[in-house]
Design a protein around this motif. Structure first.
Motif, mmCIF file in Angstrom:
data_model
loop_
_atom_site.group_PDB
_atom_site.id
_atom_site.type_symbol
_atom_site.label_atom_id
_atom_site.label_comp_id
_atom_site.label_asym_id
_atom_site.label_seq_id
_atom_site.Cartn_x
_atom_site.Cartn_y
_atom_site.Cartn_z
ATOM 1 N N THR A 151 1.339 9.422 21.142
ATOM 2 C CA THR A 151 0.324 8.799 20.295
ATOM 3 C C THR A 151 -0.254 7.572 20.986
ATOM 4 O OG1 THR A 151 1.298 9.621 18.247
ATOM 5 C CG2 THR A 151 -0.058 7.650 18.079
ATOM 6 N N TYR A 152 0.578 6.820 21.675
ATOM 7 C CA TYR A 152 0.102 5.631 22.406
ATOM 8 C C TYR A 152 -0.981 6.013 23.401
ATOM 9 C CZ TYR A 152 0.178 1.577 25.521
ATOM 10 O OH TYR A 152 -0.178 0.497 26.291
ATOM 11 N N GLN A 153 -0.745 7.056 24.164
ATOM 12 C CA GLN A 153 -1.726 7.498 25.157
ATOM 13 C C GLN A 153 -3.002 7.991 24.482
ATOM 14 O OE1 GLN A 153 1.114 10.292 26.931
ATOM 15 N NE2 GLN A 153 0.817 9.279 28.916
ATOM 16 N N ALA A 154 -2.861 8.734 23.391
ATOM 17 C CA ALA A 154 -4.027 9.258 22.686
ATOM 18 C C ALA A 154 -4.886 8.132 22.126
ATOM 19 C CB ALA A 154 -3.581 10.199 21.567
ATOM 20 N N LEU A 155 -4.246 7.155 21.503
ATOM 21 C CA LEU A 155 -4.996 6.044 20.912
ATOM 22 C C LEU A 155 -5.696 5.217 21.979
ATOM 23 C CD1 LEU A 155 -2.556 4.828 18.102
ATOM 24 C CD2 LEU A 155 -4.539 6.334 17.893
ATOM 25 N N THR A 172 -0.699 2.452 12.797
ATOM 26 C CA THR A 172 -0.596 3.350 13.940
ATOM 27 C C THR A 172 -0.059 4.708 13.485
ATOM 28 O OG1 THR A 172 -0.168 1.505 15.434
ATOM 29 C CG2 THR A 172 0.445 3.699 16.210
ATOM 30 N N PRO A 173 -0.747 5.780 13.824
ATOM 31 C CA PRO A 173 -0.248 7.112 13.433
ATOM 32 C C PRO A 173 1.129 7.382 14.026
ATOM 33 C CG PRO A 173 -2.518 7.229 14.182
ATOM 34 C CD PRO A 173 -2.040 5.849 14.510
ATOM 35 N N GLU A 174 1.910 8.168 13.327
ATOM 36 C CA GLU A 174 3.240 8.496 13.804
ATOM 37 C C GLU A 174 3.170 9.381 15.038
ATOM 38 O OE1 GLU A 174 5.338 10.296 10.629
ATOM 39 O OE2 GLU A 174 5.423 8.477 9.395
ATOM 40 N N LEU A 189 -19.740 8.168 15.917
ATOM 41 C CA LEU A 189 -18.618 8.533 15.054
ATOM 42 C C LEU A 189 -17.587 7.412 15.062
ATOM 43 C CD1 LEU A 189 -17.107 10.684 13.352
ATOM 44 C CD2 LEU A 189 -16.092 11.489 15.494
ATOM 45 N N GLU A 190 -17.063 7.075 13.886
ATOM 46 C CA GLU A 190 -16.090 5.987 13.802
ATOM 47 C C GLU A 190 -14.705 6.455 14.264
ATOM 48 O OE1 GLU A 190 -16.014 4.152 9.994
ATOM 49 O OE2 GLU A 190 -18.029 3.308 10.201
ATOM 50 N N ARG A 191 -14.045 5.580 14.984
ATOM 51 C CA ARG A 191 -12.725 5.914 15.528
ATOM 52 C C ARG A 191 -11.733 6.261 14.422
ATOM 53 N NH1 ARG A 191 -14.813 1.920 18.878
ATOM 54 N NH2 ARG A 191 -14.830 2.514 21.103
ATOM 55 N N ALA A 192 -11.765 5.487 13.360
ATOM 56 C CA ALA A 192 -10.825 5.747 12.260
ATOM 57 C C ALA A 192 -11.065 7.129 11.654
ATOM 58 C CB ALA A 192 -10.960 4.662 11.190
ATOM 59 N N ALA A 193 -12.339 7.542 11.552
ATOM 60 C CA ALA A 193 -12.652 8.860 10.995
ATOM 61 C C ALA A 193 -12.181 9.965 11.930
ATOM 62 C CB ALA A 193 -14.158 8.978 10.753
ATOM 63 N N LEU A 194 -12.345 9.761 13.222
ATOM 64 C CA LEU A 194 -11.885 10.750 14.191
ATOM 65 C C LEU A 194 -10.372 10.920 14.118
ATOM 66 C CD1 LEU A 194 -12.308 12.587 16.689
ATOM 67 C CD2 LEU A 194 -12.032 10.540 18.106
ATOM 68 N N ILE A 195 -9.662 9.818 14.061
ATOM 69 C CA ILE A 195 -8.195 9.859 14.018
ATOM 70 C C ILE A 195 -7.711 10.510 12.728
ATOM 71 C CG2 ILE A 195 -6.134 8.390 13.858
ATOM 72 C CD1 ILE A 195 -7.609 6.472 15.818
ATOM 73 N N ASP A 197 -9.257 12.760 11.017
ATOM 74 C CA ASP A 197 -9.510 14.199 11.139
ATOM 75 C C ASP A 197 -8.462 14.850 12.036
ATOM 76 O OD1 ASP A 197 -11.329 16.590 10.836
ATOM 77 O OD2 ASP A 197 -11.375 16.373 13.011
ATOM 78 N N MET A 198 -8.080 14.184 13.121
ATOM 79 C CA MET A 198 -7.057 14.730 14.015
ATOM 80 C C MET A 198 -5.711 14.851 13.296
ATOM 81 S SD MET A 198 -7.996 12.627 17.500
ATOM 82 C CE MET A 198 -6.646 13.331 18.449
ATOM 83 N N GLN A 199 -5.387 13.891 12.460
ATOM 84 C CA GLN A 199 -4.137 13.954 11.697
ATOM 85 C C GLN A 199 -4.157 15.111 10.702
ATOM 86 O OE1 GLN A 199 -4.343 9.670 10.519
ATOM 87 N NE2 GLN A 199 -2.180 9.657 11.070
ATOM 88 N N GLN A 200 -5.279 15.267 10.014
ATOM 89 C CA GLN A 200 -5.390 16.343 9.027
ATOM 90 C C GLN A 200 -5.278 17.705 9.700
ATOM 91 O OE1 GLN A 200 -5.368 16.273 5.793
ATOM 92 N NE2 GLN A 200 -5.669 18.475 5.555
ATOM 93 N N ARG A 201 -5.941 17.877 10.818
ATOM 94 C CA ARG A 201 -5.890 19.159 11.524
ATOM 95 C C ARG A 201 -4.484 19.461 12.037
ATOM 96 N NH1 ARG A 201 -10.051 19.066 16.100
ATOM 97 N NH2 ARG A 201 -9.194 21.167 16.414
ATOM 98 N N GLN A 202 -3.770 18.429 12.487
ATOM 99 C CA GLN A 202 -2.400 18.650 12.956
ATOM 100 C C GLN A 202 -1.485 19.027 11.798
ATOM 101 O OE1 GLN A 202 -1.246 19.190 15.763
ATOM 102 N NE2 GLN A 202 0.732 18.249 16.195
ATOM 103 N N ARG A 203 -1.664 18.377 10.653
ATOM 104 C CA ARG A 203 -0.863 18.731 9.471
ATOM 105 C C ARG A 203 -1.080 20.191 9.094
ATOM 106 N NH1 ARG A 203 -2.060 13.371 7.703
ATOM 107 N NH2 ARG A 203 -3.973 14.109 6.675
ATOM 108 N N GLU A 204 -2.328 20.611 9.093
ATOM 109 C CA GLU A 204 -2.646 21.990 8.725
ATOM 110 C C GLU A 204 -2.064 22.975 9.732
ATOM 111 O OE1 GLU A 204 -6.865 21.959 8.478
ATOM 112 O OE2 GLU A 204 -6.927 20.884 6.557
ATOM 113 N N LEU A 205 -2.160 22.650 11.024
ATOM 114 C CA LEU A 205 -1.609 23.524 12.064
ATOM 115 C C LEU A 205 -0.095 23.644 11.927
ATOM 116 C CD1 LEU A 205 -1.915 25.112 14.756
ATOM 117 C CD2 LEU A 205 -1.620 22.913 15.943
ATOM 118 N N VAL A 206 0.572 22.503 11.788
ATOM 119 C CA VAL A 206 2.033 22.497 11.677
ATOM 120 C C VAL A 206 2.477 23.279 10.443
ATOM 121 C CG1 VAL A 206 4.031 21.019 11.218
ATOM 122 C CG2 VAL A 206 2.363 20.369 12.984
#
Length: 377
Positions: A151-155, A172-174, A189-195, A197-206
């Motif tokens: 997550t550190y590298q991604a952020l 900070t996201p887990e 696009l706002e950074r917070a909105a992008l992040i 969306d990435m969290q939501q997509r990961q939750r759905e995938l998992v």
């Protein structure tokens, strides 16, 4: 009586009033004709003038610009036609804002120009620009978060992308909660909105993969599932190996054996920032106790050590059918798997020989399963 002897026929002499009336009628007809001719001339001139103006406007509208380089131009959300045309003219991207507006309205496109950032090519005419905005040919940007990144590298990558706007989220996201993917977006696009969306997509995938898991896995929660998948992700970059690597860890968990995963040593020592490039991994690091070091702890670490991708998640959800309990690098980028410690030790000796040929000092030899100096099984 001869014709010549006949008296002349007397014709009535018009009265003075009749003469005046005739003169007035003739004069009136002449004035009407003159006025009509005047109007007709005006109409012809107007048609010629309007036609000339239309021809000139179309010529200017279709005329390539003199620019030799591409230019970026942004249409802000909510911008009207006058604002867009004025800004284009101010930037020198069109030669006449009025002609651009008139043509846009004439084609009925004044309400269909799309917001976004455009790359105006060299020599683009006003018609070219109008068509680009009507189609919405906006520039697209990309940010890629590879599988296995923390997550550190991604952020850090998201924060440094100057096509994004806004602050980073307060919390900070887990670890492991951001999807590994290439995200396509438009400037602004706002950074917070992008992040988010990435969290939501990961939750759905998992969740989707977790629901299709094998019934006898020795993991009880989604959190444990993601944690084990992150270890599998870091252990191998060979996609075909992931189900077998996952099977080794699943088999060890079932037998109460420690996982002995090298990447957990590194994460325990350096966290999400990762190991400095000039810092080797020493064999002595195996015994360093951290909450993540699976050479010193039983079971899974307290959380993921990286972002697991789709393949690693699926490998853990449905591991290969094998009794293997060990694996070690084989020198080709992959791993040699073994069911018994004797087989594994033979694979380790082959790997140590490769390391020796590479001139790796003894204290920097990469740890492998079976090196654990502490009783764990």
């Amino acid at each position: 009586m001869n014709e010549s002897e006949r008296p002349p026929i007397a014709r009535p002499t018009p009265s003075d009033e009749e003469v005046v009336a005739r003169k007035r009628s003739r004069t009136a007809r002449n004035q009407f004709v003159i006025f009509f001719n005047f109007l007709f001339t005006l109409a012809v001139l107007a048609v010629i003038g309007i036609g000339g103006m239309i021809w000139y406007s179309l010529h200017v509208f279709d005329r390539p610009s003199e620019r030799s380089r591409p230019a970026l131009f942004a249409v802000e959300p909510g911008s009207g036609l006058s604002t867009i045309a004025g800004n284009l003219a101010d930037r020198g991207l069109i030669s006449d804002a009025q002609i651009f507006k008139i043509a846009t309205r004439a084609y009925g496109l004044d309400a269909s120009l799309k917001a976004g950032e455009y790359e105006i090519p060299p020599k683009a005419s006003m018609r070219d620009i109008l068509q680009m905005m009507q189609r919405g040919d906006v520039l697209e940007y990309r940010v890629t978060i590879p599988e296995g990144w923390t997550t550190y590298q991604a952020l850090a990558r998201i924060e440094s992308n100057d096509a994004l706007t806004g602050d980073m989220p307060d919390e900070t996201p887990e670890e492991g909660s951001l999807i590994a993917d290439t995200i396509v977006f438009q400037r602004g696009l706002e950074r917070a909105a992008l992040i988010a969306d990435m969290q939501q997509r990961q939750r759905e995938l998992v969740q989707r993969i977790w629901e299709g898991r094998a019934p006898d896995l020795p993991i009880e929660t989604v959190e444990e599932f993601v944690t084990l998948a992150s270890i599998v992700e870091k252990e191998t970059g060979v996609a075909e190996e992931r189900p077998e690597v996952a099977a080794v860890f699943v088999n060890r968990l079932k037998k109460g054996m420690r996982l002995q995963s090298d990447p957990t040593i590194i994460y325990g020592l350096f966290g999400g920032e990762g190991k400095p490039a000039d810092r080797p991994i020493y064999r002595s690091d195996i015994a360093k106790e951290t909450p993540y070091n699976t050479y010193t702890i039983n079971g899974l670490p307290p959380g993921p050590i990286a972002t697991p991708g789709k393949d690693a998640l699926e490998a853990v959800a449905n591991p290969a059918e094998t009794d293997a309990l060990y694996f070690v690098a084989d020198g080709s980028g992959g791993h040699a798997f073994a069911e018994t410690l004797d087989e594994h030790n033979a694979n380790v000796r082959a790997w140590r020989k490769i390391e020796a040929e590479r001139g790796i000092p003894d204290d920097e030899l990469e740890p492998v399963q079976g090196d654990d100096p502490l009783p764990d099984q």
